[in-house]
Design a protein around this motif. Structure first.
Motif, short mmCIF file in Angstrom:
data_model
loop_
_atom_site.label_atom_id
_atom_site.label_comp_id
_atom_site.label_asym_id
_atom_site.label_seq_id
_atom_site.Cartn_x
_atom_site.Cartn_y
_atom_site.Cartn_z
N THR A 1 -34.83 -27.15 40.38
CA THR A 1 -35.46 -25.90 40.77
C THR A 1 -34.61 -24.72 40.30
O THR A 1 -33.58 -24.91 39.65
N THR B 1 -43.79 -30.36 43.21
CA THR B 1 -42.39 -30.79 43.17
C THR B 1 -41.92 -31.10 41.75
O THR B 1 -40.83 -31.64 41.56
N ALA C 1 -34.23 -33.43 42.22
CA ALA C 1 -35.05 -32.23 42.32
C ALA C 1 -34.44 -31.16 41.43
O ALA C 1 -33.23 -30.92 41.48
N LEU D 1 -45.75 -34.53 47.60
CA LEU D 1 -45.08 -34.25 46.33
C LEU D 1 -45.76 -33.15 45.52
O LEU D 1 -45.39 -32.91 44.36
N HIS E 1 -36.44 -37.42 38.43
CA HIS E 1 -37.09 -36.13 38.64
C HIS E 1 -38.52 -36.11 38.11
O HIS E 1 -39.23 -35.12 38.29
#
Length: 377
Positions: free
Chosen positions: A131, A82, A129, A79, A108
């Motif tokens: 990003t 992340t 997630a 992780l 998250h």
């Protein structure tokens, strides 16, 4: 039955079987630590507090890799790095009773909220997630070439790519909330889920103490155009398209429906909104078909949305579900006639005849009074 950390099979054939988890889940709590981590890893032993497994359908592919010897069954994801690239929440909706029942609003943040437990060996995994990404779509290149869109160096880069913030969300079902949302008793819901999956998850009926289910289905992908912090800010205009996956049209460009054209139109509207100082949002549901919209608004509440100024859809089903969940909708934006493929006009007429598709906006106040009465109570 379940498999413990030593690989032995343990039957769970009666209610309460198994050792209670050290981490009970208190859904709707005000903080992640009060709520507790969602632990669906099959090697977590008695710490496991959810039915099913992380990864949804990918858990089956993991099983193939493990069975063939290509993957260690106790392998854990790294992780590191992340953390979400932008903060999302917490928002008031996260702790409002049964406002969010189909995803983990804290999913998250597990690496931050449960850092100590993870360092001690607890196998907690993120279910969301967040990003950054860039989109390259041929139709948008054409829109730029024809002057419908203009590059600004930030939303539309010099290369023509579209800069977005992306969130991938796995489903996490809080069974008591799901049952209430559909107006059925929880034990009936559990029994039906057990039966209709061919008995795949016996803990649905043998472990009533486990209130969270990780179903093996597709999740949701979000694409945010512009400042992500503006999504739930009512001082900024929000343009939103909620789109159900259509592989034939979205990927292969089939012209018998309007799915891809409407999606591209929604993206264009989102880009223009972001360039004008507002924010755009595409919600992409990884499922075919238009049923079961009752769960769809949850992701909007995860983002803290209370109003959608411009909704790029004429679907009554989507509109009713969103407004009925307490979110206001201003303008509804139809797909321009020139973007409808000739062979898709039959579909459009069929939708209108079935009442799925609206040519005018229903009265929002009347709808909220009828559909949203239960939430208001």
């Amino acid at each position: 039955m379940t498999i413990n950390r030593t690989g032995h099979i343990r039957l769970t054939s009666h209610p309460g079987a198994g050792t209670p988890s050290r981490f009970p889940i208190h859904w709707g709590a005000a903080t992640a630590r009060e709520r507790g981590p969602v632990i669906g890893t099959v090697t977590a032993g008695s710490d496991r507090n959810a039915v099913g497994a992380h990864g949804g359908a990918y858990a089956l592919y993991r099983a193939l890799a493990v069975s063939s010897g290509a993957l260690n069954p106790i392998a854990r994801p790294d992780l590191t790095n992340t953390a979400p690239v932008v903060d999302v929440g917490p928002h008031p909706q996260w702790s409002e009773p049964n406002r969010i029942v189909s995803l983990d609003p804290w999913g998250h943040r597990v690496h931050a909220d449960f850092r100590g437990e993870i360092a001690e060996g607890l196998d907690v995994r993120p279910t969301i997630a967040v990003t950054r990404a860039r989109l390259t779509i041929a139709e948008l290149d054409e829109a730029i070439a024809r002057g419908r869109l203009e590059g600004d160096g930030e939303i539309i880069r010099k290369s023509g790519e579209i800069g977005v913030t992306k969130a991938a969300i796995d489903p996490v079902w809080y069974l008591p909330g799901i049952a209430e949302r559909f107006g059925v008793a929880e034990d009936k819901l559990r029994r039906t889920l057990f039966e209709q999956t061919g008995g795949m998850y016996p803990e649905l009926v043998t472990r009533p103490d486990l209130s969270v289910f990780l179903p093996p289905i597709g999740g949701i992908t979000l694409y945010i155009f512009g400042d992500p912090a503006a999504v739930g800010d009512r001082r900024r205009t929000l343009t939103c398209r909620v789109h159900d996956e259509c592989n034939g049209s979205d990927v292969f460009g089939s012209d018998i429906c309007t799915c891809r054209p409407y999606l591209i139109h929604g993206i264009e509207e989102c880009v223009r909104e972001a360039q004008a100082g507002g924010v755009g949002l595409i919600v992409y549901n990884r499922k075919e078909g238009r049923a079961l919209q009752e769960l769809m608004p949850d992701v909007l509440h995860w983002l803290g949305i209370t109003r959608i100024d411009r909704f790029v859809s004429m679907s009554n089903m989507k509109y009713d579900a969103i407004v009925g969940s307490g979110i206001d909708i201003g303008e509804r934006v139809p797909i321009p006639d020139e973007l409808v493929p000739e062979d898709a006009k039959v579909e459009m007429e069929a939708k209108k005849a079935a009442g799925y598709y609206a040519e005018r906006v229903p009265d929002a106040a009347a709808l909220k009074a009828t559909v949203g009465r239960k939430l208001d109570e």
